[in-house]
Write an enzyme that holds these catalytic residues in place. Structure first.
Site, PDB file in Angstrom:
ATOM      1  N   LYS A   1     -13.893 -87.982  12.172  1.00 40.67           N
ATOM      2  CA  LYS A   1     -13.953 -86.933  11.160  1.00 40.67           C
ATOM      3  C   LYS A   1     -12.564 -86.955  10.480  1.00 40.67           C
ATOM      4  O   LYS A   1     -12.693 -86.390   9.224  1.00 40.67           O
ATOM      5  CB  LYS A   1     -14.103 -85.715  11.956  1.00 40.67           C
ATOM      6  N   ARG A   2     -11.587 -87.602  11.001  1.00 40.18           N
ATOM      7  CA  ARG A   2     -10.111 -87.292  10.019  1.00 40.18           C
ATOM      8  C   ARG A   2     -10.431 -88.325   8.867  1.00 40.18           C
ATOM      9  O   ARG A   2      -9.491 -88.037   7.908  1.00 40.18           O
ATOM     10  CB  ARG A   2      -8.872 -88.106  11.082  1.00 40.18           C
TER      11      ARG A   2
END
Length: 469
Positions: free
Chosen positions: A245-246
């Site tokens: 997700k980063r």
């Protein structure tokens, strides 16, 4: 394909516990390309055996993601949970044939064994004491069914991507096939489903490579032919770490909502870990013709938004106008924006020739299309307003009568604007900014002459009048 060669059957088997992420989408694409290029079948199986985490919403998200990518599957989607009786039937057959056994060891006994082995610095691989116990000595107690795995020799997988991969059998455990409540485990279900569905080629992420060794033991115990395996490297982020997700958007639907072309996304995903010479841009037809496991690399691919944008733009540029309008309508719906009116859609179609060449995404294309999507009076944005000072307004008012009687062609329009610019001792390019602001209320637009040709004489004159008063 010879008459004796079975038709190719591939499958995509996602777990419906969340959205369709990029890694899953690429796996689906590779399987789709492989099957479509060989006249085979591409099947979809929803691996929904994890009842606590599987949701209908996640299944719907997977189906929507595949639909956006254009990855059509043959036949109905198969529910793995719906086939649990068949999975258990195979385990009982293995039990009856001596290829599996009942294990009565409790979870507490197994945990105690592993803790003691760890403390002694020994292998924590559990060896069930029930493996060779005669059924007449079995207690009346809960049990699991375990595979009777070979203890000697090696298990070898010939992988189309990874090459020859070997595991020593003394490092493989007698894995559980049926839990104590009689329910089948995922590892068994996968093998039974692949066999029953006639899957000939299993193309999946290399995080499943170790599973292939253990699953192959079930195939051998049942006397079933192994599928061809191709385990593809995972996708990493730009920093070289596993995509997460980063790194930004992960769900395929998020990329649709960000306005990337579906064809561009297919092209980009195909290039993530697979290559055909130095080709970067290619059509679906070329990808289907070219794709093979021999073009898949062993190292992880890195996700690159700039490359995705570039390919998206190239595909937008060559896509049929009507198809682009349809995809833009889908993009607006996916991103929660209002649909275009019939008038706006007509204007978009008229202007498409001067919009699609340099737009990398649909938001960029729609921004450039504001001159046909907006309506009078056009309120200039901050950048455009700066271009409309008193001097430029005066020049625009002077230009208006020159355009009233001009024949409405590019050459004539360019001559008229150039003449007014020359009269004021400036160049045609200096008038382009104020003209953009007047015609679109924006500083980023197609050519001013394209805008004039698309909207016509009356609308052009009206907008110039609005801007110069």
């Amino acid at each position: 394909m010879s008459a004796s060669t079975p038709p190719v059957v591939t499958r995509f088997a996602p777990s419906p516990t969340g959205y369709l992420h990029i890694g899953g989408a690429r796996t689906a694409l590779f399987n789709w390309l492989y099957a479509r290029g060989r006249g085979g079948k591409f099947l979809l199986r929803i691996e929904d055996t994890d009842r606590a985490r599987s949701t209908p919403e996640a299944t719907d998200a997977i189906l929507r993601g595949m639909a956006w990518l254009g990855l059509d599957h043959d036949g109905d989607a198969v529910s793995q949970w719906g086939r649990r009786d068949r999975h258990a039937e195979v385990a009982h057959q293995m039990l009856a044939e001596g290829n599996a056994y009942k294990c009565f060891s409790t979870p507490e006994e197994i945990t105690a064994f592993r803790e003691a082995a760890k403390a002694d610095g020994k292998s924590t691989l559990f060896r069930s004491p029930w493996r060779d116990v005669d059924p007449s000595e079995h207690p009346d107690a809960p049990f699991v069914v375990r595979l009777k795995a070979p203890r000697e020799g090696a298990t070898v997988i010939e992988d189309e991507v990874q090459g020859t991969v070997t595991w020593q059998n003394d490092q493989l455990d007698d894995m559980v096939l049926l839990r104590s409540d009689g329910s089948p485990v995922y590892m068994l279900a996968v093998v039974v489903d692949d066999y029953d569905m006639g899957v000939t080629h299993v193309i999946r992420g290399d995080d499943h490579l170790a599973n292939a060794a253990r699953q192959s033991l079930i195939y051998k115990a049942m006397g079933w032919p192994l599928p061809v395996y191709a385990h593809i490297p995972l996708i990493h982020g730009p920093d070289g770490k596993k995509l997460s997700k980063r790194h930004g958007a992960l769900g395929v639907e998020e990329y649709q909502a960000m306005g990337y072309s579906a064809a561009g996304m297919r092209n980009y995903l195909a290039r993530l870990g697979w290559s055909h010479g130095d080709d970067e841009f290619f059509t679906d037809a070329q990808a289907i013709e070219w794709f093979g496991t021999d073009g898949i690399g062993k190292s992880a691919a890195r996700f690159d938004f700039k490359k995705l944008e570039n390919l998206s733009g190239q595909h937008i540029a060559v896509t049929d106008d009507a198809a682009l309008q349809q995809e833009i309508a889908s993009y607006l719906a996916a991103s929660g924006q209002p649909a275009l009116t019939e008038t706006q859609m007509t204007g978009l179609g008229d202007a498409m020739y001067c919009l699609k060449e340099r737009a990398r995404t649909f938001p960029e294309l729609l921004e450039k299309a504001y001159f046909v999507l907006g309506s009078r009076p056009f309120e200039p944005d901050e950048k455009a307003a700066k271009l409309l000072d008193d001097v430029s307004r005066g020049i625009l008012s002077e230009l208006t009568p020159h355009l009233q009687n001009a024949s409405w062609s590019r050459d004539t329009l360019e001559e008229a604007v150039a003449a007014v610019a020359e009269a004021h001792g400036t160049k045609l390019g200096k008038l382009a900014g104020p003209l953009r602001a007047a015609l679109a209320g924006r500083s980023v637009t197609p050519s001013v002459f394209d805008m004039m040709l698309v909207i016509g004489r009356d609308e052009t004159l009206a907008r110039l009048t609005d801007a110069s008063t």
